[in-house]
Design a protein around this motif. Sequence first.
Motif, PDB file in Angstrom:
ATOM      1  N   ASP A  76       7.721  -1.656   5.303  1.00 61.14           N
ATOM      2  CA  ASP A  76       9.019  -1.280   4.831  1.00 61.14           C
ATOM      3  C   ASP A  76       8.850   0.498   4.229  1.00 61.14           C
ATOM      4  OD1 ASP A  76       8.141  -1.510   2.227  1.00 61.14           O
ATOM      5  OD2 ASP A  76       9.372  -3.233   1.897  1.00 61.14           O
ATOM      6  N   ALA A  77       9.722   0.770   3.860  1.00 61.17           N
ATOM      7  CA  ALA A  77       9.803   2.300   3.396  1.00 61.17           C
ATOM      8  C   ALA A  77       9.076   2.505   1.955  1.00 61.17           C
ATOM      9  CB  ALA A  77      11.401   2.802   3.047  1.00 61.17           C
ATOM     10  N   ASN A  78       8.818   1.189   1.284  1.00 64.03           N
ATOM     11  CA  ASN A  78       8.227   1.349   0.264  1.00 64.03           C
ATOM     12  C   ASN A  78       6.369   0.978   0.306  1.00 64.03           C
ATOM     13  OD1 ASN A  78      10.315   1.794  -1.625  1.00 64.03           O
ATOM     14  ND2 ASN A  78      10.928  -0.454  -1.149  1.00 64.03           N
TER      15      ASN A  78
ATOM     16  N   ARG B  22       0.922  -1.182  -0.118  1.00 63.88           N
ATOM     17  CA  ARG B  22      -0.104  -0.037   0.129  1.00 63.88           C
ATOM     18  C   ARG B  22       0.998   1.185  -0.044  1.00 63.88           C
ATOM     19  NH1 ARG B  22      -5.715  -0.687   3.494  1.00 63.88           N
ATOM     20  NH2 ARG B  22      -6.376  -2.249   2.099  1.00 63.88           N
ATOM     21  N   ALA B  23       1.453   1.682  -1.079  1.00 66.47           N
ATOM     22  CA  ALA B  23       2.374   2.903  -1.106  1.00 66.47           C
ATOM     23  C   ALA B  23       1.488   3.836  -1.576  1.00 66.47           C
ATOM     24  CB  ALA B  23       3.220   2.540  -2.501  1.00 66.47           C
ATOM     25  N   ALA B  24       1.988   5.190  -0.799  1.00 67.84           N
ATOM     26  CA  ALA B  24       1.371   6.169  -0.836  1.00 67.84           C
ATOM     27  C   ALA B  24       1.889   7.254  -1.748  1.00 67.84           C
ATOM     28  CB  ALA B  24       1.578   6.905   0.752  1.00 67.84           C
ATOM     29  N   VAL B  25       1.083   8.208  -2.165  1.00 67.99           N
ATOM     30  CA  VAL B  25       1.702   9.217  -3.169  1.00 67.99           C
ATOM     31  C   VAL B  25       1.215  10.696  -2.218  1.00 67.99           C
ATOM     32  CG1 VAL B  25       1.403  10.302  -5.454  1.00 67.99           C
ATOM     33  CG2 VAL B  25       1.172   7.584  -5.154  1.00 67.99           C
ATOM     34  N   SER B  26       2.235  11.529  -2.274  1.00 61.04           N
ATOM     35  CA  SER B  26       2.039  12.810  -2.014  1.00 61.04           C
ATOM     36  C   SER B  26       2.665  14.044  -2.735  1.00 61.04           C
ATOM     37  CB  SER B  26       2.348  13.045  -0.683  1.00 61.04           C
ATOM     38  OG  SER B  26       2.493  14.355   0.032  1.00 61.04           O
TER      39      SER B  26
ATOM     40  N   GLY C 147      -2.878 -11.081  15.252  1.00 58.09           N
ATOM     41  CA  GLY C 147      -3.070  -9.882  16.080  1.00 58.09           C
ATOM     42  C   GLY C 147      -3.730  -8.786  15.364  1.00 58.09           C
ATOM     43  N   THR C 148      -3.546  -7.696  15.748  1.00 60.43           N
ATOM     44  CA  THR C 148      -3.984  -6.314  14.837  1.00 60.43           C
ATOM     45  C   THR C 148      -2.945  -5.284  15.310  1.00 60.43           C
ATOM     46  OG1 THR C 148      -6.374  -6.961  15.543  1.00 60.43           O
ATOM     47  CG2 THR C 148      -5.889  -4.688  14.876  1.00 60.43           C
ATOM     48  N   ALA C 149      -2.775  -4.416  14.233  1.00 61.62           N
ATOM     49  CA  ALA C 149      -1.943  -3.420  14.522  1.00 61.62           C
ATOM     50  C   ALA C 149      -2.512  -2.272  13.600  1.00 61.62           C
ATOM     51  CB  ALA C 149      -0.427  -3.796  13.756  1.00 61.62           C
ATOM     52  N   THR C 150      -1.841  -0.823  13.990  1.00 63.23           N
ATOM     53  CA  THR C 150      -2.521   0.119  13.048  1.00 63.23           C
ATOM     54  C   THR C 150      -1.091   0.734  12.102  1.00 63.23           C
ATOM     55  OG1 THR C 150      -4.131   0.883  14.878  1.00 63.23           O
ATOM     56  CG2 THR C 150      -3.259   2.600  13.140  1.00 63.23           C
ATOM     57  N   ILE C 151      -1.475   0.709  10.956  1.00 64.36           N
ATOM     58  CA  ILE C 151      -0.532   1.443   9.911  1.00 64.36           C
ATOM     59  C   ILE C 151      -0.490   3.037   9.817  1.00 64.36           C
ATOM     60  CG2 ILE C 151       0.616   1.369   7.715  1.00 64.36           C
ATOM     61  CD1 ILE C 151       1.242  -1.016   9.291  1.00 64.36           C
ATOM     62  N   THR C 152       0.394   3.629   9.932  1.00 62.45           N
ATOM     63  CA  THR C 152       0.481   5.302   9.947  1.00 62.45           C
ATOM     64  C   THR C 152       1.423   5.388   8.625  1.00 62.45           C
ATOM     65  OG1 THR C 152       0.009   5.441  12.344  1.00 62.45           O
ATOM     66  CG2 THR C 152       0.544   7.259  11.334  1.00 62.45           C
ATOM     67  N   VAL C 153       0.738   6.249   8.023  1.00 61.90           N
ATOM     68  CA  VAL C 153       1.616   6.832   6.639  1.00 61.90           C
ATOM     69  C   VAL C 153       1.383   8.416   7.049  1.00 61.90           C
ATOM     70  CG1 VAL C 153       1.490   7.224   4.240  1.00 61.90           C
ATOM     71  CG2 VAL C 153       0.591   5.087   5.447  1.00 61.90           C
ATOM     72  N   SER C 154       2.741   9.037   6.913  1.00 57.68           N
ATOM     73  CA  SER C 154       2.751  10.495   7.188  1.00 57.68           C
ATOM     74  C   SER C 154       3.695  11.072   6.376  1.00 57.68           C
ATOM     75  CB  SER C 154       2.908  10.748   8.708  1.00 57.68           C
ATOM     76  OG  SER C 154       3.950  10.284   8.903  1.00 57.68           O
ATOM     77  N   VAL C 155       3.558  12.381   6.133  1.00 56.45           N
ATOM     78  CA  VAL C 155       4.402  13.347   5.664  1.00 56.45           C
ATOM     79  C   VAL C 155       4.583  14.560   6.807  1.00 56.45           C
ATOM     80  CG1 VAL C 155       4.122  12.993   3.123  1.00 56.45           C
ATOM     81  CG2 VAL C 155       2.792  14.704   4.345  1.00 56.45           C
TER      82      VAL C 155
ATOM     83  N   ALA D 208       7.938  16.777   1.485  1.00 58.66           N
ATOM     84  CA  ALA D 208       8.589  15.769   2.629  1.00 58.66           C
ATOM     85  C   ALA D 208       8.709  14.302   2.219  1.00 58.66           C
ATOM     86  CB  ALA D 208       7.677  15.862   3.852  1.00 58.66           C
ATOM     87  N   VAL D 209       9.351  13.586   2.972  1.00 66.35           N
ATOM     88  CA  VAL D 209       9.355  11.992   2.631  1.00 66.35           C
ATOM     89  C   VAL D 209       8.433  11.482   3.342  1.00 66.35           C
ATOM     90  CG1 VAL D 209      10.852  10.168   3.213  1.00 66.35           C
ATOM     91  CG2 VAL D 209      12.139  12.124   2.605  1.00 66.35           C
ATOM     92  N   ILE D 210       7.733  10.490   2.366  1.00 65.97           N
ATOM     93  CA  ILE D 210       6.716   9.717   3.117  1.00 65.97           C
ATOM     94  C   ILE D 210       7.274   8.639   4.043  1.00 65.97           C
ATOM     95  CG2 ILE D 210       4.694   7.998   2.674  1.00 65.97           C
ATOM     96  CD1 ILE D 210       4.394   9.444  -0.223  1.00 65.97           C
ATOM     97  N   THR D 211       6.515   8.566   5.217  1.00 68.75           N
ATOM     98  CA  THR D 211       6.975   7.526   6.194  1.00 68.75           C
ATOM     99  C   THR D 211       6.025   6.574   6.506  1.00 68.75           C
ATOM    100  OG1 THR D 211       6.679   9.112   8.173  1.00 68.75           O
ATOM    101  CG2 THR D 211       8.957   8.997   7.055  1.00 68.75           C
ATOM    102  N   TYR D 212       6.320   5.266   6.872  1.00 69.33           N
ATOM    103  CA  TYR D 212       5.434   4.472   7.219  1.00 69.33           C
ATOM    104  C   TYR D 212       5.756   3.927   8.463  1.00 69.33           C
ATOM    105  CZ  TYR D 212       4.717   4.422   2.303  1.00 69.33           C
ATOM    106  OH  TYR D 212       4.475   4.709   0.767  1.00 69.33           O
TER     107      TYR D 212
END
Length: 374
Positions: free
Chosen positions: A83-85, A60-64, A94-102, A68-72
């Motif tokens: 990973d970074a891609n 699930r790659a993000a585009v912006s 289990g369950t985890a939350t993925i956060t994508v940000s600039v 700024a660099v996109i971080t995961y």
Amino acid sequence: MKNYKTFMSTLMLFVLSLVMAGCDEQLDNPSTPVEAPQETPTLTVTVSDLSLSVGASEVRAAVSNSDAVITYSSSDPSVVSIDANGKITALAAGTATITVSVAETAKYKGATVSFKVTVADVKPFDKVTSSDLGKIIGSDGLIYANKSAVEAAGKTGIAMIVYVGDAGTADASSTTYKGLAIALTDANTSSIVWAPSYVWEAIGPIPLWLTNDSKDASLDIRGISNTAYLVGKGSSYEAATAVDNYNVPTPTGTSDWFLPSMGQWYLFLHGMCGWTWDSTNVLPIALGDVDDNLNAVNQKFIDAGYSSAETVFEEGQYYWSSTEGDASYAWYVTFKYKQDNGNIMCGGNGGTYHYKWKVDYLGNTSHVRAFLAF
């Protein structure tokens, strides 16, 4: 008066010159400039919640448009890594939350989006281990923790894993089968005869008749070939025919349904109850002082969410194997017998066959539960 007017004119010119000089200074040295407002960046990524099985991955790659660099990041990297891609990998249930940000920059504001990833305790056959005993094979061929997990994936449970060993140990017909699973329902709605007396004969070289000895019978792990031979002899072999007619599809990677041999019933009891050999009495026994083997077997089904009468075994029921003794009987199992010495045995009736698995003679009936190998 003239001098006064001259003085005032001079004063006014002086003040005016000071004002003009100040204005020139402001123009030459302006104050802190007014900055343009920061823009809200675009941050595009699929944010719908995601369900994966252990070992599965998805990108699930993000585009912006931000500079700024996109971080995961993952809230629990032991469950889900990213990973970074933007490649998400499911590592454990289990369950985890993925956060994508600039991050914020001079031109753009910061931005963050997030979504949840749920990892089911699911895996394919090639990942099966002894820790998977009691888990459920779904209609898609994956292994699920229990009935709820199967249904949450929109699938149907078809069998419970009852044995996992080395490659080639589950059935003699294959050098690759390492596991056995038992169907979640009987192949017939009532008890039936193994075969009527007028068609009874030795199975022949597949396999040869076994001696009237429980240890010999427990070494027969040829359920697949036994069943194929009996089905090939015709519908009069009712126990094998019931399995052949069991209309639950088997997934890719497993055998067809078959009538288990006595050795495979032994592997079932070893996996479900921890039975082992008593070398003195030539008898498989339960580890420890277990009073009720039936409960030990049924508890596995109950723990997995299958507690209906169609699934669990009842006291006093007998189940056919595909193992013959001679022209007068075939072997069967039952799950609640306790000898005087405290050892639980399979089908032991005391007396004459105190140290042997009990046999069922022509005309007697038992139930049929199918197995599959993988």
